[in-house]
Design a protein around this motif. Structure first.
Motif, short mmCIF file in Angstrom:
data_model
loop_
_atom_site.label_atom_id
_atom_site.label_comp_id
_atom_site.label_asym_id
_atom_site.label_seq_id
_atom_site.Cartn_x
_atom_site.Cartn_y
_atom_site.Cartn_z
N PHE A 9 0.82 -1.21 0.00
CA PHE A 9 0.00 0.00 0.00
C PHE A 9 0.86 1.26 0.00
O PHE A 9 0.55 2.22 -0.69
N LEU A 12 2.12 1.93 -3.40
CA LEU A 12 1.06 2.52 -4.21
C LEU A 12 0.89 4.00 -3.90
O LEU A 12 0.79 4.85 -4.79
N PHE A 16 1.35 7.39 -6.39
CA PHE A 16 0.38 8.42 -6.72
C PHE A 16 0.83 9.80 -6.26
O PHE A 16 0.60 10.79 -6.93
N GLN A 19 3.20 11.10 -8.71
CA GLN A 19 2.49 11.51 -9.92
C GLN A 19 1.84 12.88 -9.73
O GLN A 19 1.91 13.73 -10.60
#
Lengths: 433, 285
Positions: A9, A12, A16, A19
């Motif tokens: 997690f 992940l 993001f 990004q």
């Protein structure tokens, strides 16, 4: 095991976050250092393909002539409601477009929220009124101020199917605004054009309940939707009640298709297929009517009421938003839309109705509104002098739903026109209080 | 009556019953498919012949030009690719994140689980119009306006409906599956990917379809966030063939046919899952 999941997690999450950060960063660096670049102007417009293509051509020619300004056209698809919502979102978010297409009915809501720039001083400084239809500038005024430069004028006129007139042996109506037909002659014609039944039924006239479309009938009797001081509604005044009683009677008598019958076939299709003799519409119907090779149609002034033959005008305009960072450059762009070059493009592509540039309109009459005869073209051009605008209240949306709720009942013959208009008037006064 | 005669009568009755059933089903089928056929038929008509009476089902000659025109008049192909890109990424992403979150909510025990789930469900209750502008301001700060990110990232990261639906499905799978895997030494990820996920393929297929359709048809999001025409999606592009006063029905229907094609193809190939999913979520939801 638990550690592994949380690791997955966090990976992940990192992905993001990175990004998000990079996406933000790249944009910042690209918008910096714009000193040498031309001023960017964003012009937002709604429209159908032919209109947008024309706007695009006008903007291209503007950009070519003005290297210090670069205009981008943003084409918003969808309805006027979708367009307004997008514009309002952008304004609320603090990034309004510089220029936007505006129609009279939508304008007052924007003005009441202070979102449009007052262009009055610029118009007085830069526009030579003699070259333009001054009434268009008069019509867009709100409390004496101009919030948008009119580019095109639409008026409502009577369109009629010549073949149906020939078959019924009725002479074509007068094309002279100074000597138009009377309401009685008009109704008589509508009744004569009505014949048949079932799928072969022919209707004389389309009784459109929309209060914009029915203005010619009550304007002609000196009526209006609001009192002269615009403080209260006048929907139950005699001219309006008379108008709606007349429309209701036309539907009742089968001279006009009912709303239910129009579900099966839209009114423009009814007219083009030779099953509707007359309708009152704007110049915006010219493209489909002209494209239809089987249709032979003419245009005539609206019938004269007890006082005058007066129609409504709708003005298509460009407004500058008050949040624009470059109002002077934006004004230059807006002004260009009524310059001779732009007006010529509008006429050649047959969009935006009657151009507000009178000089070009008169010079290029042969390109406008073909295949109408010169006399019929004059029906459109002269109609401007016999037109006035309706007052569009800022709470147009609410007023509209109140109106339609009751107008539908009138058209379905469930309540009398008197009763319906009385209800509308009361609801309107409550809304604008 | 001999048993043989009995059998014949029974067979006859059954045949009659089936015939009746088929007649009813075929009639219902035609009623259902007629609007689609009419749409295709209209898409092949010239503007003036759309509303002729009597109606023509087979326009002669068919106006194939409509299909060429929609691609020439507007950048339909680019819109098609944009829509496909967004719908595929979003569907894959939603399935990935929603299934993991759903598994967590259904099978893993942790503190505040129910409260978190409630919060997640609460996000479904807030109407989109309320959050539209704050979210717009937020994305503008990221520099995401006029990119496809605002349409993709939120869709992937917070599909509350998807999480809810899959959680309900995971809860129907007995714990003994995962417990026995745990005894054999499988990690949570192995249990999730190798045991749980294969079991919920029908539910995933349904969610995938819903998600694809939702993204494919979405209008408001693209309208607000996208500014350049070359980034527009299909629902935006179709609107250019309509206007306030009249529409060119032939072109509009041709554009609509093109736009529903992917959905129809998807449906044909996943019909089984789709129906299963609707039945299942109807029962459980």
């Amino acid at each position: 095991m638990k550690r592994k999941t949380s690791l997955a997690f966090s990976v992940l999450l990192c992905f993001f976050t990175v990004q998000l950060l990079t996406a933000g960063g790249t944009k910042d660096s690209s918008s910096g250092g714009a000193a040498a670049r031309p001023t960017e102007i964003l012009l937002m417009s709604i429209g159908y393909t032919e209109e947008l293509d024309t706007f695009s051509a006008i903007i291209d020619s503007f950009n070519a002539k003005n290297p210090d300004i670069h205009v981008t056209l943003e084409q918003v698809p969808g309805s006027w409601n979708d367009y307004n919502q997008k514009v309002i979102s952008l304004i609320t978010a603090g990034t309004p477009p510089d220029i936007g297409r505006m129609m009279g009915p939508g304008q007052s809501a924007f003005v009441s929220r202070g979102q449009l720039l007052d262009l009055t001083p610029m118009v007085q400084r830069d526009i030579k009124m003699a070259d333009y239809y001054e009434s268009a500038f008069e019509s867009v005024k709100l409390d004496g101020r101009i919030y948008g430069v009119p580019t095109g004028i639409y008026t409502l006129n009577v369109y009629y199917n010549k073949k149906m007139f020939d078959e019924a042996g009725i002479p074509y109506p007068s094309a002279d605004w100074n000597n138009p037909w009377t309401k009685e002659q008009f109704l008589e014609t509508a009744r004569k054009l009505t014949s048949g039944s079932g799928p072969a039924k022919k209707y004389g006239f389309y009784a459109n309940m929309d209060y914009g479309r029915s203005t010619p009938f009550f304007f002609g009797d000196g009526g209006d939707t609001f009192s002269p001081d615009r403080k209260s509604a006048a929907m139950d005044s005699k001219p309006l009640v008379d108008t709606y009683r007349m429309l209701q009677d036309l539907i009742k008598a089968g001279v006009s298709p009912s709303p239910a019958q129009l579900q099966a076939m839209p009114v423009d299709q009814l007219f083009m297929s030779g099953r509707l003799g007359m309708l009152i519409e704007g110049e915006w119907m010219m493209p489909p009517f002209t494209a239809n090779k089987e249709l032979s149609f003419g245009v005539a002034p609206v019938p004269k009421g007890s006082q005058s033959a007066t129609t409504i005008n709708y003005i298509d305009q460009w407004s500058v938003f008050s949040g624009s960072k470059h109002p002077d450059e934006a004004w230059k762009v807006v002004k260009y839309f009524i310059d001779n070059d732009a007006a010529e493009l509008l006429i050649k592509n047959n969009v935006l109705g009657i151009p507000v540039n009178k000089t070009v309109a008169n010079r290029m009459k042969e390109f406008m509104f073909n295949p109408l005869s010169p006399a019929e073209k004059d029906v459109f051009l002269v109609s401007i002098e016999h037109s006035k605008s309706l007052y569009w209240h800022p709470k147009l949306g609410e007023l509209g739903s109140s109106f339609w709720k009751n107008a539908d009942l009138i058209s379905l013959n469930e309540i009398t026109a008197e009763e319906g208009m009385k209800r509308i008037n009361k609801e309107w006064n409550d809304i604008i209080k | 009556m001999t048993p043989r005669q009995n059998a014949i009568i029974r067979q006859g009755r059954a045949a009659f019953g089936y015939t009746l059933l088929y007649i009813v089903l075929i009639a219902a089928g035609i009623t259902m498919i007629f609007p689609f056929i009419w749409m295709i038929s209209t898409s092949l008509k010239q503007g003036s012949s759309v509303f002729v009476y009597p109606p023509q089902l087979l326009p002669i000659p068919p106006a194939w030009r409509n299909y060429a025109d929609i691609f020439v008049k507007q950048p339909m192909l680019i819109a098609l690719l944009n829509s496909l890109k967004i719908a595929i990424i979003n569907t894959a992403g939603t399935l990935f994140t929603a299934s993991m979150a759903a598994y967590g909510f259904a099978k893993i025990h942790f503190r505040f689980k129910n409260q978190l789930f409630m919060i997640l469900l609460a996000t479904m209750m807030i109407p989109g119009q309320v959050t539209l502008i704050p979210i717009y301001v937020w994305f503008r700060k990221f520099g995401w306006v006029d990119t496809h990110y605002p349409l993709i990232v939120p869709a992937i990261l917070c599909n509350a409906y998807g999480v809810f639906m899959l959680r309900q499905f995971f809860m129907t799978i007995p714990d003994s599956y995962s417990e026995s895997a745990k005894i054999d030494g499988a990690s949570q990820l192995v249990i999730f990917f190798r045991i749980m996920l294969p079991l919920c393929i029908p539910a995933m297929a349904t969610l995938g379809l819903f998600s694809f359709m939702g993204n494919w048809n979405s209008f408001m999001g693209p309208l607000i966030y996208l500014n350049s025409k070359l980034k527009y999606t299909i629902p935006l592009m179709i609107r250019f063939f309509q206007n306030s006063y009249y529409s060119d029905w032939g072109l509009l229907m041709a554009a609509s046919c093109v736009s529903i094609m992917p959905i129809i193809i998807l449906y044909i190939f996943s019909q089984r899952y789709f129906i299963q999913g609707v039945v299942m979520s109807g029962l459980k939801g």
